[in-house]
Design an enzyme around this catalytic site. Sequence first.
Site, PDB file in Angstrom:
ATOM      1  N   LYS A 121     -13.159   5.620  -9.919  1.00  0.00           N
ATOM      2  CA  LYS A 121     -14.446   4.928  -9.962  1.00  0.00           C
ATOM      3  C   LYS A 121     -15.174   5.211  -8.662  1.00  0.00           C
ATOM      4  CE  LYS A 121     -12.725   0.417  -8.531  1.00  0.00           C
ATOM      5  NZ  LYS A 121     -12.797  -0.996  -8.807  1.00  0.00           N
TER       6      LYS A 121
ATOM      7  N   GLU B 101     -10.991  -2.085  -5.831  1.00  0.00           N
ATOM      8  CA  GLU B 101     -11.259  -1.024  -4.871  1.00  0.00           C
ATOM      9  C   GLU B 101     -12.752  -0.721  -4.910  1.00  0.00           C
ATOM     10  OE1 GLU B 101      -8.671   2.382  -5.422  1.00  0.00           O
ATOM     11  OE2 GLU B 101      -6.953   1.060  -5.549  1.00  0.00           O
TER      12      GLU B 101
ATOM     13  N   CYS C  80      -4.448   0.646 -11.525  1.00  0.00           N
ATOM     14  CA  CYS C  80      -3.945  -0.636 -12.036  1.00  0.00           C
ATOM     15  C   CYS C  80      -3.910  -0.741 -13.570  1.00  0.00           C
ATOM     16  CB  CYS C  80      -4.770  -1.781 -11.466  1.00  0.00           C
ATOM     17  SG  CYS C  80      -4.504  -1.985  -9.692  1.00  0.00           S
TER      18      CYS C  80
HETATM   19  P1  NAD Z   1      -0.434   1.640  -2.265  1.00  0.00           P
HETATM   20  O1  NAD Z   1       0.451   2.662  -2.843  1.00  0.00           O
HETATM   21  O2  NAD Z   1      -1.808   2.007  -1.795  1.00  0.00           O
HETATM   22  O3  NAD Z   1       0.289   0.936  -1.020  1.00  0.00           O
HETATM   23  C1  NAD Z   1       1.635   0.586  -0.993  1.00  0.00           C
HETATM   24  C2  NAD Z   1       2.134   0.794   0.435  1.00  0.00           C
HETATM   25  O4  NAD Z   1       3.420   0.203   0.555  1.00  0.00           O
HETATM   26  C3  NAD Z   1       2.298   2.257   0.822  1.00  0.00           C
HETATM   27  O5  NAD Z   1       1.590   2.509   2.016  1.00  0.00           O
HETATM   28  C4  NAD Z   1       3.818   2.412   1.034  1.00  0.00           C
HETATM   29  O6  NAD Z   1       4.138   3.343   2.046  1.00  0.00           O
HETATM   30  C5  NAD Z   1       4.210   1.010   1.427  1.00  0.00           C
HETATM   31  N1  NAD Z   1       5.621   0.656   1.229  1.00  0.00           N
HETATM   32  C6  NAD Z   1       6.425   0.910   0.152  1.00  0.00           C
HETATM   33  N2  NAD Z   1       7.649   0.367   0.348  1.00  0.00           N
HETATM   34  C7  NAD Z   1       7.627  -0.257   1.549  1.00  0.00           C
HETATM   35  C8  NAD Z   1       8.577  -1.011   2.304  1.00  0.00           C
HETATM   36  N3  NAD Z   1       9.812  -1.262   1.844  1.00  0.00           N
HETATM   37  N4  NAD Z   1       8.205  -1.493   3.515  1.00  0.00           N
HETATM   38  C9  NAD Z   1       6.973  -1.260   3.995  1.00  0.00           C
HETATM   39  N5  NAD Z   1       6.026  -0.551   3.320  1.00  0.00           N
HETATM   40  C10 NAD Z   1       6.346  -0.065   2.121  1.00  0.00           C
HETATM   41  O7  NAD Z   1      -0.526   0.480  -3.367  1.00  0.00           O
HETATM   42  P2  NAD Z   1      -1.746  -0.541  -3.621  1.00  0.00           P
HETATM   43  O8  NAD Z   1      -2.804   0.095  -4.424  1.00  0.00           O
HETATM   44  O9  NAD Z   1      -2.087  -1.201  -2.342  1.00  0.00           O
HETATM   45  O10 NAD Z   1      -1.017  -1.586  -4.583  1.00  0.00           O
HETATM   46  C11 NAD Z   1      -0.048  -2.490  -4.107  1.00  0.00           C
HETATM   47  C12 NAD Z   1       0.202  -3.544  -5.166  1.00  0.00           C
HETATM   48  O11 NAD Z   1      -0.986  -4.322  -5.373  1.00  0.00           O
HETATM   49  C13 NAD Z   1       0.562  -2.977  -6.539  1.00  0.00           C
HETATM   50  O12 NAD Z   1       1.486  -3.825  -7.155  1.00  0.00           O
HETATM   51  C14 NAD Z   1      -0.745  -3.024  -7.292  1.00  0.00           C
HETATM   52  O13 NAD Z   1      -0.569  -3.127  -8.682  1.00  0.00           O
HETATM   53  C15 NAD Z   1      -1.372  -4.287  -6.747  1.00  0.00           C
HETATM   54  N6  NAD Z   1      -2.836  -4.319  -6.813  1.00  0.00           N
HETATM   55  C16 NAD Z   1      -3.553  -3.217  -6.513  1.00  0.00           C
HETATM   56  C17 NAD Z   1      -4.943  -3.269  -6.549  1.00  0.00           C
HETATM   57  C18 NAD Z   1      -5.760  -2.050  -6.220  1.00  0.00           C
HETATM   58  O14 NAD Z   1      -6.958  -2.075  -6.486  1.00  0.00           O
HETATM   59  N7  NAD Z   1      -5.194  -1.000  -5.653  1.00  0.00           N
HETATM   60  C19 NAD Z   1      -5.592  -4.456  -6.894  1.00  0.00           C
HETATM   61  C20 NAD Z   1      -4.813  -5.576  -7.177  1.00  0.00           C
HETATM   62  C21 NAD Z   1      -3.437  -5.504  -7.136  1.00  0.00           C
END
Ligand code: NAD
Length: 439
Positions: free
Chosen positions: A324, A155, A263
Amino acid sequence: MRIAMIGAGYVGLVSGACFSDFGHQVVCVDTDTAKVEALNNGEIPIFEPGLDELVAQNRKQGRLSFVGDIGQAARDADVIFIAVGTPSRRGDGHADLSYVYAAAKDITASLKKFTVIVTKSTVPVGTGDEVETIIREARPDAEFAVVSNPEFLREGAAIRDFKHPDRIVIGTSDERARRVMSEVYRPLHLNASPILYTDRRTAELTKYAANSFLATKVTFINEIADLAEKVGANVQDVARGIGLDNRIGMKFLHAGPGFGGSCFPKDTMALIKTAQDNESPVRIVETVVAVNDQRKRAMARKVANAFGGNLRGKAVAVLGVTFKPNTDDMRDAPSIPLITALQDMGAEIRVYDPVGMEQARRVFENVTFCDSPYECAKACHALVIVTEWEQFRALDLKALSATMATPVVVDLRNIYSPEDVTRSGLLYCGVGRPQPAAY
Ligand code: NAD
């Protein structure tokens, strides 16, 4: 390629926008209808540099759209990415996979042709197998392959990271799926970004190993910082002295208030749980989590030490609350336990963050929210740098000093030169640097 991206959060929205910018046809699907409505109105629900322009451009070109229902998008898609949240499960610290499994169930009815289903969410080893079972049981006739493609973007630098990744990891043993994934990432192939093809379980484990290793590196330098303070050494020079060794590397050697964010805390915990379940404990990671958990309160004690260990009747200005800089994300931010600990010690808290104020208002209670760093510092007894936003590096320290009740700066990110701060009439306390006499 036609891509459906399930989840339009930090990862799904950035990935969807970048894939559409590669020339693919992308539909992002999210069950949060307010989010979908905002996106369709041209509003970006998160703060991520460059994302608004990227989304606007690709929507205008007709390559990127947002819907609340997966049906049609899944029917048309060559590839369906699952990018939903995998938070820590309340109570036991395992990854909560309910959103991933719900997403898998949502697509079963729509599969019409060979479709590659990709877990981009960070998921424990074996989740891909379970996703495959869920779909196979519901649709024995469907033609599909389940692939693991963990995301490594950060991010705050997400678009750059997505378009210029250090590597892409693709876990599949299905030749057809491999060809499709290679087409999805073709622009990056041309960029010469390394693509590591492996099996699904290895790809799943790689993501947890990466985050746990980085968390370990941060925690290691934090402990060296504590030791440096005790023995009169400077952790920044130690970090440089070890980081210039190619085997170690300079990154993730910045001492600070301990890791947090959306994370590292959940991923280290989930790896610990997977390891315990498999009777192969990762004791180093267990220790990292324990050490890191204690650190936020230790940082609050660092502030209190400037006042004989007692903060009763003292006002503390906290600059930076997001986990951050360059993000508005406050999930598991170090500022949260730190502020609680300062309040426990009797401090009255004032808060300022360049973009995180809206989120901060939802998280903190009994805190005064301020419109600028200078307003925040007004009449305070100590100013604490918690998140190293660029604008804090350029503050007028003399003006701050003049406005504060007692001129104490606790710089938990080592963004200032101790000499500059001291010259401006402030008492300076950093992390892992020689401490002032009051300490
Ligand atoms: P987030 O909470 O920002 O986004 C998840 C989204 O999924 C939400 O908008 C939610 O409404 C939606 N959602 C949930 N269930 C759903 C469904 N059944 N159908 C459609 N939409 C649905 O999460 P994020 O930060 O984007 O993280 C997502 C994944 O990626 C996690 O596993 C996280 O560990 C991984 N990840 C995150 C980052 C980061 O920097 N945020 C980096 C690498 C990996």
